[in-house]
Design a protein around this motif. Structure first.
Motif, PDB file in Angstrom:
ATOM      1  N   LYS A   5       0.670 -27.064   8.934  1.00  0.00           N
ATOM      2  CA  LYS A   5       0.494 -25.686   9.408  1.00  0.00           C
ATOM      3  C   LYS A   5       1.855 -25.061   9.697  1.00  0.00           C
ATOM      4  O   LYS A   5       2.657 -25.621  10.441  1.00  0.00           O
ATOM      5  N   GLU A  46       5.129 -13.939  19.426  1.00  0.00           N
ATOM      6  CA  GLU A  46       3.916 -14.738  19.219  1.00  0.00           C
ATOM      7  C   GLU A  46       4.227 -16.008  18.431  1.00  0.00           C
ATOM      8  O   GLU A  46       3.657 -17.065  18.697  1.00  0.00           O
ATOM      9  N   SER A  78      -0.834 -24.667   5.237  1.00  0.00           N
ATOM     10  CA  SER A  78      -1.706 -23.582   5.695  1.00  0.00           C
ATOM     11  C   SER A  78      -0.820 -22.635   6.493  1.00  0.00           C
ATOM     12  O   SER A  78      -0.159 -23.059   7.436  1.00  0.00           O
ATOM     13  N   TYR A  79      -0.800 -21.373   6.097  1.00  0.00           N
ATOM     14  CA  TYR A  79       0.054 -20.424   6.801  1.00  0.00           C
ATOM     15  C   TYR A  79      -0.768 -19.742   7.883  1.00  0.00           C
ATOM     16  O   TYR A  79      -1.870 -19.255   7.631  1.00  0.00           O
ATOM     17  N   VAL A  80      -0.246 -19.738   9.117  1.00  0.00           N
ATOM     18  CA  VAL A  80      -0.966 -19.080  10.212  1.00  0.00           C
ATOM     19  C   VAL A  80      -0.225 -17.788  10.562  1.00  0.00           C
ATOM     20  O   VAL A  80       0.889 -17.835  11.076  1.00  0.00           O
ATOM     21  N   PRO A  81      -0.794 -16.637  10.259  1.00  0.00           N
ATOM     22  CA  PRO A  81      -0.077 -15.387  10.514  1.00  0.00           C
ATOM     23  C   PRO A  81      -0.163 -14.962  11.983  1.00  0.00           C
ATOM     24  O   PRO A  81      -1.257 -14.837  12.530  1.00  0.00           O
ATOM     25  N   TYR A  82       0.982 -14.751  12.611  1.00  0.00           N
ATOM     26  CA  TYR A  82       1.002 -14.266  13.994  1.00  0.00           C
ATOM     27  C   TYR A  82       1.497 -12.823  14.036  1.00  0.00           C
ATOM     28  O   TYR A  82       2.017 -12.316  13.043  1.00  0.00           O
ATOM     29  N   GLY A  83       1.356 -12.214  15.211  1.00  0.00           N
ATOM     30  CA  GLY A  83       1.649 -10.783  15.335  1.00  0.00           C
ATOM     31  C   GLY A  83       3.114 -10.403  15.287  1.00  0.00           C
ATOM     32  O   GLY A  83       3.466  -9.319  14.876  1.00  0.00           O
ATOM     33  N   THR A 106       0.556 -11.672   7.008  1.00  0.00           N
ATOM     34  CA  THR A 106       0.290 -12.005   5.617  1.00  0.00           C
ATOM     35  C   THR A 106       1.090 -11.084   4.686  1.00  0.00           C
ATOM     36  O   THR A 106       1.134  -9.879   4.910  1.00  0.00           O
ATOM     37  N   ASP A 111       0.800  -1.220   0.000  1.00  0.00           N
ATOM     38  CA  ASP A 111       0.000   0.000   0.000  1.00  0.00           C
ATOM     39  C   ASP A 111       0.837   1.276   0.000  1.00  0.00           C
ATOM     40  O   ASP A 111       0.366   2.337  -0.386  1.00  0.00           O
TER      41      ASP A 111
END
Lengths: 330, 492
Positions: free
Chosen positions: A164, A199, A190-195, A170, A116
């Motif tokens: 996972k 985390e 499967s991608y798990v987005p963490y902070g 992301t 962006d």
């Protein structure tokens, strides 16, 4: 009363004299300065887009501390956080390109220019001064994990439900790394987005995800404590602290993703100012104190000057752009 | 361990460590009292200066600041109905009514004693249980956070005031505006009409608007006769009153400590839950909101207890238990230290020095709090037509300082107007804050859980902690409905 009168009588001529002399000295200043004025004549601000204590911030502060003896003016680190770096970019671009406001720059910030931030900033607005640190990413599992090597992990993933993998937000570099590996190896994930780093760490140590992608800095001490095993790193070469951990390249994958940290400025610096800044950073990096900090934090430094660094940044920018298009925008 | 602790006190005799504790407490006290400046920001702002201190002095300074800021947030909550910190929001519910009745010093005294009590007890708990409880921080995965978030939402019962429906509308509104910004899971932008909204609605201007500015607007309505405060009692709570609140403090401390250990839950969640549980456990829940001391003691104990709780995973695992603790990690790395599994082994003297410093810091905080009580109570003697504009200016300035943007000021003014209208129609504003605090956690953890389970909802019913939290949430709601029904039956 008497005292005030006397004070006034003394004060007014005194004040007049001061004004007079300062007028003289102002008048004579340019004549002297022609040879004496040398960058910098006032403190230099280093903008940093991450909060105090983050890796880029600590790097900047270490450089500042060790550059002290090479500059007659102090350098000050100012944290401008938020907007995926947009806040920092905005204030860097708002100032003159005179070398008194420079910034730290990281691969994450440059990669964010594909997103962006593209609307407001472009890579062409920057001048890249010096490359300081470089670090690859790594893929980690818990020590109890059945995956001893990357191959075991991929073989398992192909035969079982989606693997996972935990990592950062992301479309971050870590996400792209996971997606690129999944595509090249043909394993479903499967991608798990963490902070953030801690985390990701919690999700691994707490058995919430079997595998994570993260930066070696967050993992060093857990490897040392025997809680975590590293399967692979993503750099050109192996890391010295993990000599037995292979790179993705060695294993036959065409993936090299590293994060770099260095310094940049707004485009259009006077050449002599740039030379002074680059030279100061180079000297600070050679200080024993700086090397000690690197060793303590298992960090690696590699100095690159403006030309080399600009080429490296551009190459990385293009590479990440292509990767992004390949794996995300389908 | 005892000898470690004793040796931990030795460096405290060094003047620069004492100075660090006192200095940290003073800064924290002021940071907490200023609405808009949170403990997290205070630590972040002071972090660069600690670069030049020794590791222990730097950590003592920052942890003292952290603890004192948690207390400081209650000062304006009690005296002006403006929470100085999100976590101090529940303190306004009973603290401000006490002030209105003319007993600000009682509320302030209760809050400092509760903060001190919680600080000491939770530090002792930290020393004794840090290592065994570290695993608890890890047991919380996405499904558990989702359940905890839902449980937190049941606190709306305590905040809703007279009408359940109005409370729930507030919650839904809060959850809705919480979706503004870039979505963390898919990276999609939602409801972003202007650039300033990329990161979502910031909490501070919202809090200032809903509480401070709406309060200012309410005050403007009052006639000048009532502006002069008639009588302010300077009396602190009596020993009997302290003893009566003892169970409230114990409950608040426990809730705060355990929620502190869970990374990412946050202190505001702790104080909201503590207030809710206190009201539920009370024999006279109908008095809550009118100025009962237990309603001040429980959330204040909880938000100070979070400080020690958050240090459990920080020191043992290197995982911060709260936003402020996450900034504290920065302090460690600046000093070249790594909090985590090796810290206790490699630098026990530092860890135990920090423990000793925490205990000492609480004593400093108590002394400062008690000295300040009378002073703060006096602030209320300033006629409101003078005090109100000052408050307005300071809060708007704080809004600006937090983000360096004028947009926050407009946001605060907008929410101020909204808060004013809501109050006029007797809508409670606190549920919006509760939903803002919990919304992100509930949403992202729900979606992460479903990624982990590949879309199956069974993941929420397979894990013991999740089930336990759901049951507690359900019991909590059922109990409140039962009590409301019973009360209605008694009346009819």
């Amino acid at each position: 009363m008497n005292f005030i009168k006397r004070f006034g009588r003394l004060f007014i001529p005194g004040a007049l004299l001061t004004v007079l002399f300062s007028g003289y000295s102002l008048g004579s200043a340019p004549a002297q300065a022609a040879e004496a004025i040398k960058f910098p004549i006032k403190p230099i601000t280093i903008l940093n887009s991450s909060p105090a204590g983050s890796p880029a911030d600590v790097m900047a502060r270490q450089i500042v501390q060790h550059a002290k003896k090479y500059l007659n003016q102090p350098m000050v680190v100012v944290n401008k956080t938020g907007g995926s770096g947009g806040v920092m970019f905005a204030s860097l671009m708002a100032d003159q390109a005179d070398g008194y406001t420079i910034s730290t720059i990281t691969s994450a910030l440059i990669t964010a220019l594909h997103g962006d931030l593209k609307k407001d900033f472009s890579i062409d607005q920057f001048e890249f001064l010096a490359h300081v640190q470089k670090e690859p990413f790594c893929i980690a599992v818990k020590s109890e994990s059945p995956f001893k090597t990357l191959k075991e992990m991929i073989d398992h993933a192909k035969k079982n439900p989606r693997l996972k993998i935990g990592g950062q937000a992301t479309y971050s570099a870590l996400h792209l790394l996971a997606l690129a590996l999944a595509e090249e190896s043909g394993m479903p994930i499967s991608y798990v987005p963490y902070g953030g780093g801690s985390e990701i760490l919690t999700s691994l140590l707490g058995n919430h995800v079997p595998v994570v992608v993260t930066s070696p800095t967050t993992m060093n001490q857990y490897v040392e404590a025997g809680q975590v095993r590293i399967l692979v790193t993503s750099g050109e070469k192996r890391l010295p602290q993990w000599k037995n951990v292979p790179t993705l390249k060695e294993l036959g994958y065409n993936i090299v993703i590293t994060q770099y940290r260095g310094f940049a400025a707004k485009k259009g610096l006077p050449p002599d100012v740039r030379a002074i800044l680059v030279d100061t950073i180079k000297k600070a990096m050679a200080e024993p104190g700086f090397k000690e900090y690197l060793a303590k934090n298992s960090q690696f430094a590699e100095f690159m000057g403006p030309e080399e660094f600009t080429a490296a940044v551009r190459a990385d920018y293009e590479y990440m752009g292509k990767l992004l298009q390949k794996v995300v925008k389908k | 361990m005892i000898d470690h602790l004793v040796s931990g006190f030795i460096p405290l005799a060094h003047w620069n460590n004492i100075l660090a504790i006192v200095g940290g407490s003073i800064v924290g006290y002021l940071v907490g009292a200023l609405p808009g400046l949170s403990a997290t920001m205070g630590i972040a702002l002071c972090l660069p200066f600690t670069f030049y201190l020794s590791p222990l002095a730097s950590l003592l300074f920052l942890t003292s600041l952290y603890g004192a800021a948690e207390y400081g947030g209650s000062i304006t909550a009690v005296t002006l109905n403006i929470p100085g910190e999100t976590a101090a929001t529940p303190t306004t519910f009973d603290g401000y009514p006490l002030t209105k009745k003319g007993f600000p010093a009682k509320a302030l005294g209760m809050s400092i004693v509760a903060s001190f009590y919680a600080g000491i007890v939770s530090t002792i708990a930290l020393i004794l249980t840090a290592v065994p409880l570290a695993g608890m921080a890890l047991s919380f995965g996405p499904p558990e956070y989702f359940a905890l978030g839902l449980f937190g939402l049941t606190a709306v019962a305590a905040l809703a005031g007279k009408s359940w429906v109005k409370g729930c509308i507030g919650i839904l509104f809060g959850l809705l505006i919480n979706t503004i910004g870039i979505d963390d899971i898919s990276g999609t932008s939602r409801y972003i009409f202007i650039n300033a909204l990329y990161e979502g609605l910031p909490l501070v201007p919202l809090l200032i608007g809903l509480f401070a500015i709406s309060e200012v607007l309410m005050t403007m309505e009052e006639s000048t006769q009532t502006m002069v405060v008639t009588k302010i009692s300077g009396s602190l709570p009596t020993l009997k009153e302290y003893l009566r609140c003892h169970t409230a403090m114990v409950r608040g401390t426990l809730i705060g400590y355990f929620i502190g250990i869970i990374p990412g839950a946050g202190k505001a969640v702790a104080s909201f839950i503590a207030y809710n549980e206190e009201k539920r456990a009370s024999r006279h829940p109908e008095l809550f909101g009118t100025g009962v001391l237990e309603g001040v003691a429980a959330p204040e104990a909880a938000n100070n207890s979070v400080v020690s709780g958050a240090l459990v995973p920080l020191l043992t695992l290197g995982i911060p238990g709260s936003a402020a603790a996450a900034v504290l990690i920065g302090a460690f790395t600046i000093q070249g230290l790594q909090p985590g599994p090796l810290l206790f082994v490699k630098q026990p003297e530092l860890v135990y020095g920090l423990f000793a410093g925490l205990l000492a810091g609480n004593v400093v905080m108590l002394a400062m709090g008690l000295l300040g009580t009378q002073l703060w109570a006096k602030v209320l003697l300033v006629p409101k037509n003078i005090l109100t504009p000052i408050v307005l200016t300071i809060t708007l300035f704080a809004c600006y300082a937090e983000s360096n943007s004028l947009f926050s000021i407009w946001l605060a003014l907008g929410f101020g107007l909204l808060g004013y209208i809501m109050r006029k129609f007797e809508f409670p504003v606190a549920p919006i804050v509760l939903a803002m605090v919990l919304g992100k956690m509930i949403e992202t953890s729900f979606r992460k859980s479903l990624i982990l389970s590949e879309g199956s909802a069974s993941i929420f019913f397979e894990r013991p902690v999740t089930i336990a939290l759901f049951v507690i949430a359900m019991v909590s709601i059922a109990f409140q409905i039962y009590r409301a029904k019973k009360k209605a039956a008694d009346r009819g």
